[in-house]
Scaffold this active site. Sequence first.
Site, short mmCIF file in Angstrom:
data_model
loop_
_atom_site.label_atom_id
_atom_site.label_comp_id
_atom_site.label_asym_id
_atom_site.label_seq_id
_atom_site.Cartn_x
_atom_site.Cartn_y
_atom_site.Cartn_z
N TRP A 104 -47.69 -72.22 -38.53
CA TRP A 104 -48.84 -71.31 -38.64
C TRP A 104 -49.71 -71.80 -39.79
O TRP A 104 -49.19 -72.35 -40.77
CB TRP A 104 -48.33 -69.89 -38.91
CG TRP A 104 -47.47 -69.37 -37.80
CD1 TRP A 104 -46.11 -69.29 -37.79
CD2 TRP A 104 -47.90 -68.89 -36.52
NE1 TRP A 104 -45.68 -68.79 -36.59
CE2 TRP A 104 -46.75 -68.52 -35.79
CE3 TRP A 104 -49.16 -68.72 -35.92
CZ2 TRP A 104 -46.82 -68.02 -34.49
CZ3 TRP A 104 -49.22 -68.20 -34.64
CH2 TRP A 104 -48.06 -67.86 -33.94
N GLU A 111 -52.28 -70.13 -41.76
CA GLU A 111 -53.01 -69.29 -42.73
C GLU A 111 -53.17 -70.03 -44.06
O GLU A 111 -54.22 -70.01 -44.69
CB GLU A 111 -52.24 -67.99 -43.02
CG GLU A 111 -52.28 -66.95 -41.94
CD GLU A 111 -51.08 -67.06 -41.00
OE1 GLU A 111 -50.60 -68.18 -40.78
OE2 GLU A 111 -50.64 -66.01 -40.49
N ASP A 125 -57.06 -66.97 -32.19
CA ASP A 125 -56.50 -65.92 -33.06
C ASP A 125 -57.68 -65.21 -33.73
O ASP A 125 -58.84 -65.45 -33.36
CB ASP A 125 -55.53 -66.53 -34.10
CG ASP A 125 -54.39 -65.57 -34.43
OD1 ASP A 125 -54.69 -64.47 -34.93
OD2 ASP A 125 -53.23 -65.90 -34.19
N HIS A 173 -54.44 -60.08 -31.96
CA HIS A 173 -54.90 -61.34 -32.56
C HIS A 173 -56.19 -61.86 -31.91
O HIS A 173 -56.38 -63.06 -31.77
CB HIS A 173 -53.80 -62.41 -32.43
CG HIS A 173 -52.66 -62.20 -33.38
ND1 HIS A 173 -52.65 -62.69 -34.65
CD2 HIS A 173 -51.48 -61.55 -33.23
CE1 HIS A 173 -51.51 -62.36 -35.25
NE2 HIS A 173 -50.78 -61.66 -34.41
N GLU A 177 -47.61 -58.88 -32.16
CA GLU A 177 -48.24 -58.06 -33.20
C GLU A 177 -49.51 -57.35 -32.74
O GLU A 177 -50.55 -57.41 -33.40
CB GLU A 177 -48.55 -58.93 -34.42
CG GLU A 177 -47.31 -59.53 -35.04
CD GLU A 177 -47.60 -60.47 -36.20
OE1 GLU A 177 -46.81 -60.48 -37.15
OE2 GLU A 177 -48.60 -61.22 -36.15
#
Length: 639
Positions: A495, A497, A207, A281, A358
């Site tokens: 995910w 983050e 990513d 990404h 995305e």
Amino acid sequence: MLRFWKNVLLLCLGLVVGLVDSYAQSTYPLVPMPVRLQPAAGTFLLTAQTSLVIPASQPEIRKIATYLQNKLKPATGYTLPLTETSANGSQIQFVLNAKPDASLKKEGYTLDCTPDKITIKANQPAGLFYGVQSLLQLLPPAIENSKPITGIAWTIPCVNITDYPRFEWRGLMLDVSRHFFSKEYVKAYIDQMARYKFNTFHWHLTDDNGWRIEIKSYPKLTEIGAWRVERTGRFGNRKLPQEGEKATYGGFYTQEDIKEIIQYAQERYVTVLPEIDVPGHSMAAIAAYPWLSCVKDPKTKVNPGTRFAEWHSNGTFTMLIDNSLNPADEKVYEFLDKVFGEIATLFPNPYIHMGGDECFHGFWAKNPECLALMKKMNLKNSGELQSYFVKRVEKIIQSKGKKLIGWDEILEGGLASNATVMSWRGTKGGIEAAKQGHPVVMTPSPNTYLDLMQGDPIGELTVYSTVRLKDSYIWNPVPSGIDSTLILGGQGNLWSEHLPTFRYAEYMAYPRAWALAEVYWTPQAQRNWNSFIQRMELHFTRADAAEINYARSVYDPIIKVSKTATGKTLVDLKTEIEGLDIYYSTDNTYPDRFYPLYTKSIEVPEGADMIRMITYRNGKPVGKMLTLTMEEINKRVRK
Ligand code: TNX
């Protein structure tokens, strides 16, 4: 007199039946709930002499029995004897059905527990492995301890179980790019999956924030792409890398590590699905090889969690830094051919996940090569250009003998001919793909996104949305009106983050992943929220013994703020699970069970600074102390 004794006897019988019955409903601590469970009287006692009986010359079954032996050893201190010859006395026997029982399919099993013998039968070794998982869950929670526990009778309640999964694809994803998790943590995650009968580990390996897999043809992917500058503070608000600053945070898996993890997963009947997220990404890859992108900025750095996208109110976004591959450059496809080639050689899974989510098209739209390609190929818009890219990638993946799977954006501009779709923006992408005859894996974010908050934002690390435990439990992966055989199953997606540590990853994963385990395993008609909650609580105790972290947010109130026509501010509270009492204060002090009990909407008193609340059950606190400030109340009223 006779009648008296008859009544006593009837009463005792009634009590026993009642006990067995309530035991059946609440005390068989199995998650996911088996297809059929018949309580039986009595218990099996596991002792140091209990033998594990396996069929002769079946190395795979020996491995499963050894797995059980190793799981039982730390807490009991026993090394159970393993034998291929029939044994007398207390035993656990593994049987591979000579004539397959069709109803059990590939992964099903039966578990028959009587006071002196446990028999696990299956058509295939995977079923025996799942039988072992159920057996472990039937033992007292102390079995989960890593150190010897004395003074415990290692009993298993007698029972007859027939069990098999609803779906063949039962997955959990782990994002190791946004934060890196070591090989040991990845193994721990896989081990925890196996306990709940998950069979697919989706590994999000690349990513914008790190490329985590060694690719021998492109060494800079990990030399440069696996490392970023170290930052603390909220992910997304962090300072950009500064001139000359050393990239010290990160890590990657060597190909030897990857093989080791695949093997570890295989021993737990988990297949590993690799994801290389392209064409969006891709900032980490572009930091290593800037020519992969349209902008080709040699200063591109692996992103340390700075904001590099602007999200617009209509759901679209603008990337401030180019993080997508150039779909018009043949060198990009040569790169992908090599990368997917190495991936295909390493991973036995029939699928390769190409991401596809995305992807910002703004830099493509300004790039002469992209514009020329669009003209040449008669591509009407950037969606069709992305579709062109995906179809090229599908050819590459197929040339390596693999099938392509991608996020639901791969539908845009036309789906590649044999693609499987992972539906994340709700179920609509999945429905559309299934209508076109494509296989689907359901991972709708409102139910399966394990990175989202599981309770009110005042009690959680805040992110953009919420998925409560009940949202994860109460949904059906098979929407109506489509060919249900195209729904392969589903996943929970973690995910990272906002997961700086593995301990916190566990907090976010559990208990929601347990709810999803039941969604993907147990027949829809047999699922029951209240029953799940009872069993989940027994698993909290097991997780405590195993030192696995989990969230207790399900005990916290659901808060709703509103304003009446006459201008009064009301706070409404309810709980996700039944039988909790909420006590609250409006005077800034910390409530306990001697404070007002919530029974109806709280009218916020004039001048109050905050409302504090906490849930209790049977006089004991179970939730966290939550503080709803006036500032927060006003913010919610305005919304
Ligand atoms: C969307 S889901 C993403 C991820 C983020 C996630 C955060 C998907 C295919 N893309 O890149 O991590 O939301 O919830």
